[in-house]
Design an enzyme around this catalytic site. Sequence first.
Site, PDB file in Angstrom:
ATOM      1  N   GLY A   1       0.812  -1.213   0.000  1.00 10.72           N
ATOM      2  CA  GLY A   1       0.000   0.000   0.000  1.00 10.72           C
ATOM      3  C   GLY A   1       0.840   1.254   0.000  1.00 10.72           C
ATOM      4  O   GLY A   1       0.522   2.222  -0.673  1.00 10.72           O
ATOM      5  N   PHE A   2       1.910   1.269   0.819  1.00 10.52           N
ATOM      6  CA  PHE A   2       2.826   2.419   0.915  1.00 10.52           C
ATOM      7  C   PHE A   2       2.084   3.710   1.262  1.00 10.52           C
ATOM      8  O   PHE A   2       2.533   4.797   0.928  1.00 10.52           O
ATOM      9  CB  PHE A   2       3.623   2.596  -0.381  1.00 10.52           C
ATOM     10  CG  PHE A   2       4.288   1.339  -0.854  1.00 10.52           C
ATOM     11  CD1 PHE A   2       5.279   0.729  -0.100  1.00 10.52           C
ATOM     12  CD2 PHE A   2       3.925   0.753  -2.045  1.00 10.52           C
ATOM     13  CE1 PHE A   2       5.887  -0.440  -0.530  1.00 10.52           C
ATOM     14  CE2 PHE A   2       4.526  -0.423  -2.488  1.00 10.52           C
ATOM     15  CZ  PHE A   2       5.513  -1.015  -1.723  1.00 10.52           C
TER      16      PHE A   2
ATOM     17  N   GLY B   1       1.832  -6.649   4.025  1.00 14.33           N
ATOM     18  CA  GLY B   1       3.071  -7.233   3.531  1.00 14.33           C
ATOM     19  C   GLY B   1       4.234  -7.024   4.463  1.00 14.33           C
ATOM     20  O   GLY B   1       5.350  -7.466   4.187  1.00 14.33           O
ATOM     21  N   THR B   2       3.984  -6.364   5.598  1.00 20.79           N
ATOM     22  CA  THR B   2       5.060  -6.007   6.523  1.00 20.79           C
ATOM     23  C   THR B   2       5.402  -7.114   7.509  1.00 20.79           C
ATOM     24  O   THR B   2       6.441  -7.055   8.154  1.00 20.79           O
ATOM     25  CB  THR B   2       4.670  -4.754   7.311  1.00 20.79           C
ATOM     26  OG1 THR B   2       3.391  -4.963   7.915  1.00 20.79           O
ATOM     27  CG2 THR B   2       4.576  -3.546   6.392  1.00 20.79           C
TER      28      THR B   2
ATOM     29  N   ARG C   1      14.237  -2.056  19.919  1.00 26.97           N
ATOM     30  CA  ARG C   1      14.365  -3.516  19.840  1.00 26.97           C
ATOM     31  C   ARG C   1      13.665  -4.047  18.591  1.00 26.97           C
ATOM     32  O   ARG C   1      12.571  -3.610  18.236  1.00 26.97           O
ATOM     33  CB  ARG C   1      13.747  -4.135  21.096  1.00 26.97           C
ATOM     34  CG  ARG C   1      13.709  -5.660  21.105  1.00 26.97           C
ATOM     35  CD  ARG C   1      12.993  -6.148  22.348  1.00 26.97           C
ATOM     36  NE  ARG C   1      13.854  -6.037  23.523  1.00 26.97           N
ATOM     37  CZ  ARG C   1      13.389  -5.942  24.774  1.00 26.97           C
ATOM     38  NH1 ARG C   1      12.095  -5.866  24.989  1.00 26.97           N
ATOM     39  NH2 ARG C   1      14.236  -5.876  25.790  1.00 26.97           N
TER      40      ARG C   1
ATOM     41  N   ASN D   1      11.000  -8.794  15.025  1.00 23.24           N
ATOM     42  CA  ASN D   1      11.383  -9.934  14.201  1.00 23.24           C
ATOM     43  C   ASN D   1      12.512  -9.477  13.292  1.00 23.24           C
ATOM     44  O   ASN D   1      12.317  -8.615  12.426  1.00 23.24           O
ATOM     45  CB  ASN D   1      10.188 -10.421  13.370  1.00 23.24           C
ATOM     46  CG  ASN D   1      10.495 -11.676  12.570  1.00 23.24           C
ATOM     47  OD1 ASN D   1      11.585 -11.846  12.034  1.00 23.24           O
ATOM     48  ND2 ASN D   1       9.518 -12.570  12.483  1.00 23.24           N
TER      49      ASN D   1
ATOM     50  N   GLN E   1      11.788  -4.727   5.846  1.00 24.94           N
ATOM     51  CA  GLN E   1      11.206  -3.391   5.768  1.00 24.94           C
ATOM     52  C   GLN E   1      12.274  -2.327   5.515  1.00 24.94           C
ATOM     53  O   GLN E   1      12.074  -1.394   4.734  1.00 24.94           O
ATOM     54  CB  GLN E   1      10.455  -3.079   7.061  1.00 24.94           C
ATOM     55  CG  GLN E   1       9.102  -3.747   7.150  1.00 24.94           C
ATOM     56  CD  GLN E   1       8.178  -3.305   6.027  1.00 24.94           C
ATOM     57  OE1 GLN E   1       7.760  -2.151   5.979  1.00 24.94           O
ATOM     58  NE2 GLN E   1       7.872  -4.200   5.108  1.00 24.94           N
TER      59      GLN E   1
ATOM     60  N   GLY F   1       8.841   0.956   9.456  1.00 32.70           N
ATOM     61  CA  GLY F   1       8.350   0.772   8.101  1.00 32.70           C
ATOM     62  C   GLY F   1       8.741   1.877   7.137  1.00 32.70           C
ATOM     63  O   GLY F   1       8.753   1.663   5.926  1.00 32.70           O
ATOM     64  N   GLU F   2       9.066   3.063   7.670  1.00 32.60           N
ATOM     65  CA  GLU F   2       9.289   4.203   6.787  1.00 32.60           C
ATOM     66  C   GLU F   2      10.686   4.795   6.851  1.00 32.60           C
ATOM     67  O   GLU F   2      11.137   5.430   5.897  1.00 32.60           O
ATOM     68  CB  GLU F   2       8.238   5.288   7.087  1.00 32.60           C
ATOM     69  CG  GLU F   2       6.876   4.866   6.592  1.00 32.60           C
ATOM     70  CD  GLU F   2       5.740   5.654   7.192  1.00 32.60           C
ATOM     71  OE1 GLU F   2       5.153   6.475   6.473  1.00 32.60           O
ATOM     72  OE2 GLU F   2       5.422   5.436   8.373  1.00 32.60           O
TER      73      GLU F   2
END
Length: 700
Positions: A238-239, A468-469, A586, A589, A596, A662-663
């Site tokens: 999606g972004f 998808g993250t 931290r 995963n 990411q 994520g960004e």
Amino acid sequence: MTLLEPRTIGTSVARRDGRAKVTGSAPYAFEQQVDNPAYLHPVQATTARGRVVSMDTTAARAVAGVLDVLTVFDAPELADASDGELAILQDDRVHFRGQIIGGVVAETAEIARHAAALLEAEYIDQPHDAELRRNHPALYTPESVNPSYPPDSDDGDVDAALAAAEVTVDQTYTTPIEHNNPMEPHACIATWSAGDGSPAVTMYDSTQGVHVVRKTLAPLFGLEPEQLRVVAPHVGGGFGSKGAPHAHDVLALMAAQRAQGRPVKLALTRQQMFSLVGYRTPTIQRLRLGADRGGRLTALAHDVIEQTSAVKEFAEQTAVTSRKMYASPNRRTSHRLAALDVPVPFWMRAPGECPGTYAAEVAMDELAVACGVDPIELRIRNDPAVDPETGKPWSGRHLVECLRTGAERFEWSSRDPRPAGRLVGDWYTGTGVAAATYPGMAMPGNSARISYVAEGRYLVEIGAADIGTGTWTTLSQIAADALGCDLPAVDLQIGSTDLPPASVAGGSTGITSWGSAIVGAARRFRRDHGDPPAVGATTLAQAPENPGDDEVTVQSFGAHFVEAHVNRDTGEVRIPRMLGVFSVGRAINARTLRSQLIGGMIMGQSMALHEDSVRDPRFGHVVTQDLAEYHISAHADVMDVDAIWLDEVEDHSNPMGSRGAGEIGIVGAAAAVVNAVYHATGVRVRDLPVTLDKVLAGMH
């Protein structure tokens, strides 16, 4: 804040949904199984501004298999038409080229598309303006910039400090329109069942937040929230573009409302996505830096011009990062908008921070060159002890450590500071660096439910999204640690409004927001039901508030290192090596975190070298409407990309000790590429993307 004792979090766990995705059994929005679906194809305006005079549907209706045709003259009336983007088919006005003015419903997608092409619309054209200019006569200051920052800031006397500075940089940088282009196009299936007279509506949607879709769309149709069920267990990227519903969702619901219980399926084409689901606004950014000869900043001014849509405002927070990135006694930022006859801009990975940091970090590189100071050392000299904007202490600012760790791994000390100083065969070779930061945020309104459903089995439910993250995996890990059980004992359910409310997957807030809710519910569950609990025990709890949020500034940081090769004859740019070093708290995963980060870095390389949506101002539409003409970094463009992170724990943001990641991978990446190209060639390209013609013009 009591932190989780890590058992499962921090490890490298394979995606729990991985097998389903690679075998094709994970259903995306358009693939959900419904009985006897009809198919919908939008009809779009072919003028940039005006009124629809007539819509001849005769030929379209005559096609065998056509079931319904919607137009601006006969579409269902919305209960709330206040949203300029979503209030489609409510009048005859056209606000931008590509606006939805109708739709065709048919037995197959092919019939619907064919018939839509036969529908003829006549317009009264009106003068339009679809070109962003730095001297646009109607520039204005918005009340706020995304999401709610003040548009301007002014600390100290910037003009006087710039006039007195020993070294100055005064340059303008531009970024073009960019489109998100997730692999899965925007798609939905809508079913509207009247039943006993009280509508029950189900929507399978490709969205970053099922609850935001319900909250946004239900009032438009006069529905109570519980009457609209939204489902999205798997989303193919999606972004940001899927962070809220768009006009096509409204069209699908309108068609379903008239289809009397028959499901209606809609998948936008790649071309339609270039006008209907948002984009990154183009920017014109003027950066003025003042410093002493040692490179210590005395003044910083970051002034931004960008576009919004005349039909609905979206103001990107492009200069906000410059308020807190570096220490300077005199700082000023501003945002000015031009409201054009174009589609509405929207979120795209790190909106604001990404283009703003590009300009600011290239300007810092230019300052380093002007001062004769190593660009890493320049950044270290301007590292602020506290947040320059608020004066608050940092929860943890480790930018200097990121820079030094990356410099060692990238062998920065062997770098020749002279530009265009190394030619290997036909390729000039250079290296560049840029810093990055991104706010650590959490969204309100998240709840989670935990139930002990069988011996040794926990059911964890929250209406979160996995775009998808890796949410299916990371939330399971968080739940396992919070419950004190092994990972296989956790059954996670996400992606439906049947589940407890969850915020949108955006702003790198997902894991912080949803994970905090799960930990809060797990702790209450263990307190209320003991260990072992009775089968059937259940707890629903909201995410606890973090009382320490306002005491510190929570930010993630990073440093990008790039090696660029530029062909001396053609100006072609290759990026054989990228390294990112990040401070993100931290890792939940390690495997999905690295995915990411390198994904963001690659997207930043793509931004630097390729991405450019070209709008023809004469007609108002983007002409580069597919992935052949809108180039993104492909496999052949991406070589050695690595991302690492510091071993640290964030003890203010959430009980997991993490921060969103994520960004931040895209923030600063484009600047590092541009700075590396300059070091390789001596050519400074300030207008993205860095295409070979721009480089070659400066080399010869």
